[in-house]
Design a protein around this motif. Structure first.
Motif, short mmCIF file in Angstrom:
data_model
loop_
_atom_site.label_atom_id
_atom_site.label_comp_id
_atom_site.label_asym_id
_atom_site.label_seq_id
_atom_site.Cartn_x
_atom_site.Cartn_y
_atom_site.Cartn_z
N PRO A 68 0.79 -1.28 0.10
CA PRO A 68 -0.03 -0.02 -0.04
C PRO A 68 0.90 1.14 -0.13
CG PRO A 68 -0.95 -1.61 1.60
CD PRO A 68 0.32 -2.14 1.13
N SER A 69 2.08 1.19 0.52
CA SER A 69 2.90 2.48 0.46
C SER A 69 3.63 2.83 -0.61
CB SER A 69 3.87 2.29 1.90
OG SER A 69 4.74 1.11 1.42
N ALA A 70 3.76 1.80 -1.79
CA ALA A 70 4.38 1.89 -3.11
C ALA A 70 3.95 3.41 -3.72
CB ALA A 70 4.32 0.72 -3.91
N PRO A 71 4.67 3.90 -4.32
CA PRO A 71 4.43 5.19 -5.08
C PRO A 71 3.58 4.82 -6.29
CG PRO A 71 6.54 4.73 -5.35
CD PRO A 71 6.20 3.60 -4.26
N ASP A 72 2.79 5.76 -6.71
CA ASP A 72 1.67 5.41 -7.68
C ASP A 72 2.45 5.38 -9.14
OD1 ASP A 72 -0.38 4.68 -9.30
OD2 ASP A 72 -1.31 6.99 -9.28
N LEU A 73 2.15 4.45 -10.03
CA LEU A 73 2.87 4.60 -11.33
C LEU A 73 2.11 5.44 -12.21
CD1 LEU A 73 3.64 0.84 -11.84
CD2 LEU A 73 5.29 2.76 -11.11
N PRO A 74 2.96 6.36 -13.04
CA PRO A 74 2.31 7.21 -14.05
C PRO A 74 1.86 6.42 -15.43
CG PRO A 74 4.81 7.47 -14.16
CD PRO A 74 4.28 6.43 -12.90
N ASP A 75 0.96 7.08 -15.95
CA ASP A 75 0.50 6.44 -17.34
C ASP A 75 1.60 6.29 -18.25
OD1 ASP A 75 -2.04 6.32 -15.96
OD2 ASP A 75 -2.77 8.28 -17.24
N SER A 76 2.44 7.01 -18.29
CA SER A 76 3.66 7.00 -19.21
C SER A 76 4.42 5.43 -18.89
CB SER A 76 4.55 8.00 -19.12
OG SER A 76 5.15 8.19 -17.94
N ALA A 77 4.55 5.19 -17.66
CA ALA A 77 5.25 3.90 -17.42
C ALA A 77 4.61 2.68 -17.86
CB ALA A 77 5.40 3.69 -15.78
N PHE A 78 3.21 2.81 -17.90
CA PHE A 78 2.43 1.62 -18.39
C PHE A 78 2.48 1.69 -19.78
CE2 PHE A 78 0.25 2.20 -14.40
CZ PHE A 78 0.20 0.78 -13.87
N VAL A 79 2.43 2.86 -20.94
CA VAL A 79 2.51 2.91 -22.08
C VAL A 79 4.03 2.39 -22.52
CG1 VAL A 79 2.64 4.42 -24.01
CG2 VAL A 79 1.05 5.07 -22.26
N ALA A 80 4.94 2.84 -22.01
CA ALA A 80 6.36 2.14 -22.16
C ALA A 80 6.52 0.62 -21.97
CB ALA A 80 7.34 2.85 -21.37
N ALA A 81 5.71 0.16 -21.00
CA ALA A 81 5.60 -1.33 -20.62
C ALA A 81 4.94 -1.85 -21.73
CB ALA A 81 5.20 -1.58 -19.38
N ARG A 82 4.01 -1.61 -22.37
CA ARG A 82 3.03 -2.08 -23.58
C ARG A 82 3.96 -2.21 -24.65
NH1 ARG A 82 -1.39 0.70 -20.80
NH2 ARG A 82 -2.76 -0.55 -19.90
N VAL A 83 4.64 -1.00 -24.79
CA VAL A 83 5.56 -0.95 -26.01
C VAL A 83 6.54 -2.10 -25.90
CG1 VAL A 83 7.14 0.49 -27.28
CG2 VAL A 83 4.92 1.46 -26.57
N VAL A 84 7.36 -2.08 -24.74
CA VAL A 84 8.12 -2.99 -24.85
C VAL A 84 7.61 -4.65 -24.82
CG1 VAL A 84 9.98 -4.12 -23.01
CG2 VAL A 84 9.68 -1.54 -23.05
N PHE A 85 6.51 -4.84 -24.18
CA PHE A 85 5.94 -6.34 -24.26
C PHE A 85 5.51 -6.54 -25.67
CE2 PHE A 85 4.30 -5.72 -19.60
CZ PHE A 85 5.67 -6.30 -19.12
N LEU A 86 4.88 -5.62 -26.42
CA LEU A 86 4.51 -5.96 -27.68
C LEU A 86 5.83 -5.88 -28.62
CD1 LEU A 86 1.45 -3.67 -28.11
CD2 LEU A 86 1.25 -6.16 -27.87
#
Length: 202
Positions: A38-56
């Motif tokens: 619960p104390s972990a910092p929130d991830l920005p939307d850009s991180a998810f976009v970058a992750a999706r690009v890497v996975f694809l």
């Protein structure tokens, strides 16, 4: 399935997993992270976009490598159709084949029937069949005048039995010019092959 094909299938499976990971919604990932820490910092939307690009991107590379791998595997092995066509054509080519033999009956021009058959099968390969991987096994009861051989190839369970009969052909005798034997002129005896084929091992 050989090792290369297993690796290709694994690459496709991993690519599918990466695509599935890229499709997971960011809200669900945030929810999972919050439940775990619960104390972990929130991830920005850009991180998810970058992750999706890497996975694809990784999934695309995996699919490309698998396709190339299947192509290499196909080029390195025989299919049922390729072996069937090559063996049938080789049998037709050798039916009526003539050659000479020395005094001991050993054929001149090729080491033996098995090698002759193998060479003809490889010569008549088509498609993506490789120039190797054919096995010609002689039957235990073979004689110089009558023999049978089982023909198989890497990549297929199909087998053929070719039957060979050697007959004397005086018209195909050969006398080398200027060569004489102990009793006069040396003449190599001519022979002719008769070939037949059936599916399955001998």
């Amino acid at each position: 399935m050989d090792a290369l094909n297993k690796l290709n299938v694994l690459s496709l499976v991993l690519s599918a997993v990466l695509v599935a990971m890229a499709c997971v919604k960011s809200d669900r990932v945030r929810s999972w992270r919050e439940n775990i820490n619960p104390s972990a910092p929130d991830l920005p939307d850009s991180a998810f976009v970058a992750a999706r690009v890497v996975f694809l991107g990784l999934a695309g590379v995996g699919v490309y490598l698998a396709v190339q791998g299947f192509g290499v595997s196909d080029d390195a092995s025989w299919s049922d159709g390729e072996l069937t066509s090559a063996v049938q054509q080789a049998t037709d080519d050798l039916n009526g084949y003539t050659f000479q033999a020395d005094d001991g009956g050993a054929p001149l021009g090729f080491p033996g029937y098995a090698t002759l058959i193998e060479d003809k099968v490889l010569e008549n390969r088509g498609g993506d069949a490789p120039g190797y991987g054919v096995t010609v096994d002689p039957a235990e009861t073979n004689t110089p005048a009558k023999a049978s051989f089982t023909i198989t190839a890497d990549g297929t369970d199909t087998a053929f039995c070719t039957h060979l009969t050697r007959t004397r052909s005086k018209k195909d005798d050969y006398t080398p010019p200027g060569i004489t034997g102990g009793e006069g002129t040396l003449t190599y005896q001519g022979y002719r092959l008769t070939m037949s084929l059936e599916k399955g091992e001998c």
